[in-house]
Design a protein around this motif. Structure first.
Motif, PDB file in Angstrom:
ATOM      1  N   GLU A 148       0.807  -1.227   0.003  1.00  0.00           N
ATOM      2  CA  GLU A 148       0.003   0.132   0.034  1.00  0.00           C
ATOM      3  C   GLU A 148       0.711   1.319  -0.121  1.00  0.00           C
ATOM      4  O   GLU A 148       2.001   1.314   0.339  1.00  0.00           O
ATOM      5  CB  GLU A 148      -1.023   0.103   1.271  1.00  0.00           C
ATOM      6  CG  GLU A 148       0.156  -0.067   2.533  1.00  0.00           C
ATOM      7  CD  GLU A 148      -1.039  -0.210   3.742  1.00  0.00           C
ATOM      8  OE1 GLU A 148      -2.194  -0.681   3.686  1.00  0.00           O
ATOM      9  OE2 GLU A 148      -0.729   0.443   4.919  1.00  0.00           O
ATOM     10  N   ILE A 149       0.205   2.442  -0.453  1.00  0.00           N
ATOM     11  CA  ILE A 149       0.792   3.640  -0.400  1.00  0.00           C
ATOM     12  C   ILE A 149      -0.230   4.495   0.490  1.00  0.00           C
ATOM     13  O   ILE A 149      -1.489   4.613   0.268  1.00  0.00           O
ATOM     14  CB  ILE A 149       0.974   4.313  -1.657  1.00  0.00           C
ATOM     15  CG1 ILE A 149       1.978   3.572  -2.251  1.00  0.00           C
ATOM     16  CG2 ILE A 149       1.472   5.926  -1.449  1.00  0.00           C
ATOM     17  CD1 ILE A 149       2.492   4.034  -4.029  1.00  0.00           C
ATOM     18  N   ARG A 150       0.371   4.987   1.531  1.00  0.00           N
ATOM     19  CA  ARG A 150      -0.540   5.939   2.503  1.00  0.00           C
ATOM     20  C   ARG A 150      -0.425   7.283   2.352  1.00  0.00           C
ATOM     21  O   ARG A 150       0.750   7.991   2.228  1.00  0.00           O
ATOM     22  CB  ARG A 150      -0.381   5.337   3.899  1.00  0.00           C
ATOM     23  CG  ARG A 150      -0.488   3.966   4.489  1.00  0.00           C
ATOM     24  CD  ARG A 150      -0.579   3.709   5.716  1.00  0.00           C
ATOM     25  NE  ARG A 150      -0.924   2.286   5.947  1.00  0.00           N
ATOM     26  CZ  ARG A 150      -0.704   1.787   7.231  1.00  0.00           C
ATOM     27  NH1 ARG A 150      -0.487   2.697   8.215  1.00  0.00           N
ATOM     28  NH2 ARG A 150      -1.210   0.604   7.423  1.00  0.00           N
ATOM     29  N   VAL A 151      -1.391   8.037   2.283  1.00  0.00           N
ATOM     30  CA  VAL A 151      -1.501   9.703   2.490  1.00  0.00           C
ATOM     31  C   VAL A 151      -1.938   9.896   3.810  1.00  0.00           C
ATOM     32  O   VAL A 151      -3.114   9.190   4.091  1.00  0.00           O
ATOM     33  CB  VAL A 151      -2.318  10.376   1.209  1.00  0.00           C
ATOM     34  CG1 VAL A 151      -2.343  11.563   1.783  1.00  0.00           C
ATOM     35  CG2 VAL A 151      -1.685  10.036  -0.051  1.00  0.00           C
ATOM     36  N   TYR A 231     -11.174  10.225   0.010  1.00  0.00           N
ATOM     37  CA  TYR A 231     -12.195   9.315   0.700  1.00  0.00           C
ATOM     38  C   TYR A 231     -11.196   7.980   1.233  1.00  0.00           C
ATOM     39  O   TYR A 231     -11.742   7.833   2.509  1.00  0.00           O
ATOM     40  CB  TYR A 231     -13.258   8.734  -0.318  1.00  0.00           C
ATOM     41  CG  TYR A 231     -14.076   7.890   0.259  1.00  0.00           C
ATOM     42  CD1 TYR A 231     -14.813   8.123   1.317  1.00  0.00           C
ATOM     43  CD2 TYR A 231     -14.367   6.488  -0.283  1.00  0.00           C
ATOM     44  CE1 TYR A 231     -15.753   7.206   1.723  1.00  0.00           C
ATOM     45  CE2 TYR A 231     -15.000   5.599   0.296  1.00  0.00           C
ATOM     46  CZ  TYR A 231     -16.003   5.956   1.326  1.00  0.00           C
ATOM     47  OH  TYR A 231     -17.027   5.285   1.757  1.00  0.00           O
ATOM     48  N   ALA A 232     -10.530   7.688   0.652  1.00  0.00           N
ATOM     49  CA  ALA A 232      -9.664   6.327   1.063  1.00  0.00           C
ATOM     50  C   ALA A 232      -8.275   6.538   1.068  1.00  0.00           C
ATOM     51  O   ALA A 232      -7.426   6.156  -0.118  1.00  0.00           O
ATOM     52  CB  ALA A 232      -9.748   5.192   0.644  1.00  0.00           C
ATOM     53  N   PRO A 233      -7.331   7.198   1.894  1.00  0.00           N
ATOM     54  CA  PRO A 233      -5.941   7.710   1.656  1.00  0.00           C
ATOM     55  C   PRO A 233      -5.135   6.388   1.925  1.00  0.00           C
ATOM     56  O   PRO A 233      -3.939   6.713   1.533  1.00  0.00           O
ATOM     57  CB  PRO A 233      -5.709   8.866   2.817  1.00  0.00           C
ATOM     58  CG  PRO A 233      -6.732   8.412   3.822  1.00  0.00           C
ATOM     59  CD  PRO A 233      -8.271   7.916   3.077  1.00  0.00           C
ATOM     60  N   THR A 234      -5.673   5.442   2.106  1.00  0.00           N
ATOM     61  CA  THR A 234      -4.726   4.184   2.189  1.00  0.00           C
ATOM     62  C   THR A 234      -4.937   3.480   0.613  1.00  0.00           C
ATOM     63  O   THR A 234      -6.024   2.891   0.361  1.00  0.00           O
ATOM     64  CB  THR A 234      -4.917   3.169   3.127  1.00  0.00           C
ATOM     65  OG1 THR A 234      -4.548   3.538   4.602  1.00  0.00           O
ATOM     66  CG2 THR A 234      -4.076   2.032   2.982  1.00  0.00           C
ATOM     67  N   LEU A 235      -3.945   3.739  -0.320  1.00  0.00           N
ATOM     68  CA  LEU A 235      -3.986   3.094  -1.706  1.00  0.00           C
ATOM     69  C   LEU A 235      -3.300   1.780  -1.912  1.00  0.00           C
ATOM     70  O   LEU A 235      -2.208   1.577  -1.421  1.00  0.00           O
ATOM     71  CB  LEU A 235      -3.398   4.063  -2.654  1.00  0.00           C
ATOM     72  CG  LEU A 235      -3.717   5.508  -2.289  1.00  0.00           C
ATOM     73  CD1 LEU A 235      -2.781   6.618  -3.184  1.00  0.00           C
ATOM     74  CD2 LEU A 235      -5.342   5.685  -2.694  1.00  0.00           C
ATOM     75  N   THR A 236      -4.192   0.961  -2.630  1.00  0.00           N
ATOM     76  CA  THR A 236      -3.583  -0.455  -2.641  1.00  0.00           C
ATOM     77  C   THR A 236      -4.073  -0.969  -4.106  1.00  0.00           C
ATOM     78  O   THR A 236      -4.299  -0.130  -4.798  1.00  0.00           O
ATOM     79  CB  THR A 236      -4.422  -1.450  -1.712  1.00  0.00           C
ATOM     80  OG1 THR A 236      -5.824  -1.593  -2.184  1.00  0.00           O
ATOM     81  CG2 THR A 236      -4.341  -1.031  -0.160  1.00  0.00           C
ATOM     82  N   ARG A 237      -3.601  -2.158  -4.462  1.00  0.00           N
ATOM     83  CA  ARG A 237      -3.904  -2.667  -5.793  1.00  0.00           C
ATOM     84  C   ARG A 237      -5.309  -2.706  -5.955  1.00  0.00           C
ATOM     85  O   ARG A 237      -5.700  -2.749  -7.233  1.00  0.00           O
ATOM     86  CB  ARG A 237      -3.290  -3.789  -6.067  1.00  0.00           C
ATOM     87  CG  ARG A 237      -3.855  -5.070  -4.849  1.00  0.00           C
ATOM     88  CD  ARG A 237      -3.063  -6.278  -5.195  1.00  0.00           C
ATOM     89  NE  ARG A 237      -3.383  -6.823  -6.492  1.00  0.00           N
ATOM     90  CZ  ARG A 237      -2.563  -7.888  -6.778  1.00  0.00           C
ATOM     91  NH1 ARG A 237      -1.845  -8.698  -6.075  1.00  0.00           N
ATOM     92  NH2 ARG A 237      -2.869  -8.470  -8.155  1.00  0.00           N
ATOM     93  N   ASN A 238      -6.124  -2.584  -5.230  1.00  0.00           N
ATOM     94  CA  ASN A 238      -7.559  -2.702  -5.439  1.00  0.00           C
ATOM     95  C   ASN A 238      -8.042  -1.379  -5.507  1.00  0.00           C
ATOM     96  O   ASN A 238      -9.535  -1.048  -5.624  1.00  0.00           O
ATOM     97  CB  ASN A 238      -8.310  -3.689  -4.151  1.00  0.00           C
ATOM     98  CG  ASN A 238      -7.914  -5.048  -4.156  1.00  0.00           C
ATOM     99  OD1 ASN A 238      -7.557  -5.678  -5.265  1.00  0.00           O
ATOM    100  ND2 ASN A 238      -7.724  -5.229  -3.074  1.00  0.00           N
TER     101      ASN A 238
END
Length: 319
Positions: A148-151, A231-238
């Motif tokens: 994941e990549i987190r903001v 809306y969802a600052p944790t970014l994943t492959r999904n």
């Protein structure tokens, strides 16, 4: 003649009537089941706004008689690059600019690739879908924690409001409405979508219209990526994995003809996105499992396509 005009008007207004009917049904069913309707509406807006924004920009591509199935992957890549840029700069402005820049670049690359190799946009975007999905994994592996990549949530929390999301959607919709309905660009794109041969013989540049369509779509994708981060600052492959298919369904739900052309409607994206989410929420209220819900959506999708094209069979000009 009067019967034909009446049928035409009913078909034009049917998606709006459907949205109103679903909204009324949502309030009635929610109230009868003691569900917090206000919270439910907020959830519907959160689920709909990204699809509505992306689909509004994609209308320009669909008007040409093409469609882009790589939009969801484009949103994911743009959001991931935006998240990486924020973690390096800690600037929301630069993050938003990065999302928009990457999305527009991907759109332009699609249009140029289709023009150079003289391929249908659909074929080009199939290839880009695979490339972008692979790029998502590379970006996460190189710049994230491995998955994941987190903001930081605190950085975007003040923007995670219904008012901000509605403002972004309304502003982009008004710009698209202006271009689509009140400029020669919109008229030429409808002409080209209705009959590309006649459009080309009339002096309309097919490549220019395609580039403009992908630029508008890219702006929508970039804004959708920004809203996804908010809306969802944790970014994943999904991240945005379902957006591509949701855009297609939303546009058709909104009454957009799959063949594009003069009957294309800029408002179809917004109506379709909210109608689709309302329908999903209503099925959840009735405790329908996901399998039944998908079958209901599929049946309605086929019905809408049938009704939208029923009065055009045998009347199409050579394409």
């Amino acid at each position: 003649m009067k019967t034909k005009n009446l049928r035409k008007n009913v078909m034009l207004l049917a998606p709006l009537f459907g949205l109103v009917a679903l909204l009324v049904a949502f309030f009635i069913i929610g109230t009868s089941k003691n569900i917090n309707v206000a919270y439910g509406m907020k959830s519907i807006i959160n689920q709909s706004v990204v699809v509505a924004v992306v689909a509004t920009g994609a209308i320009f591509i669909y008007t040409l008689g093409s469609f882009d199935i790589s939009l969801g992957a484009s949103v994911a890549v743009s959001a991931l690059v935006g998240g990486i840029v924020y973690n390096k700069t800690e600037s929301l402005v630069i993050m938003f600019a990065a999302c928009l820049g990457v999305a527009v670049f991907i759109g332009l690359f699609n249009s140029v690739l289709a023009s150079i190799f003289n391929l249908p946009v659909f074929v080009t975007t199939i290839a880009m879908l695979s490339v972008l999905n692979a790029l998502v994994l590379v970006l996460i592996k190189m710049n994230g924690t491995g998955s994941e990549i987190r903001v930081p949530m605190m950085a975007v929390s003040r923007l995670n409001t219904t008012q901000f999301k509605i403002f972004v959607l309304a502003a982009f919709f008004l710009v698209c409405l202006l271009v689509f309905s009140f400029t020669k660009v919109g008229r030429m794109q409808k002409f080209q979508g209705g009959n590309p041969i006649c459009a080309k013989l009339s002096g309309i540049s097919v490549k220019k219209m395609s580039i403009i369509a992908f630029i508008m779509s890219g702006i929508g994708v970039g804004l959708g990526a920004c809203l996804s981060i908010v809306y969802a600052p944790t970014l994943t492959r999904n991240t945005a994995s379902s957006v591509g298919m949701d855009v297609i369904i939303a546009i058709v739900f909104g009454g957009m003809p799959v063949s594009g052309g003069a009957r294309s409607k800029i408002y179809a994206a917004v109506i379709g996105a909210f109608s689709m989410t309302l329908l999903s929420q209503i099925m959840v209220m009735f405790n329908l499992n996901s399998g039944i819900g998908q079958m209901v959506k599929a049946a309605i999708f086929i019905l809408v396509v049938f009704l939208a094209t029923s009065d055009q069979r045998g009347k199409m000009l050579p394409r």
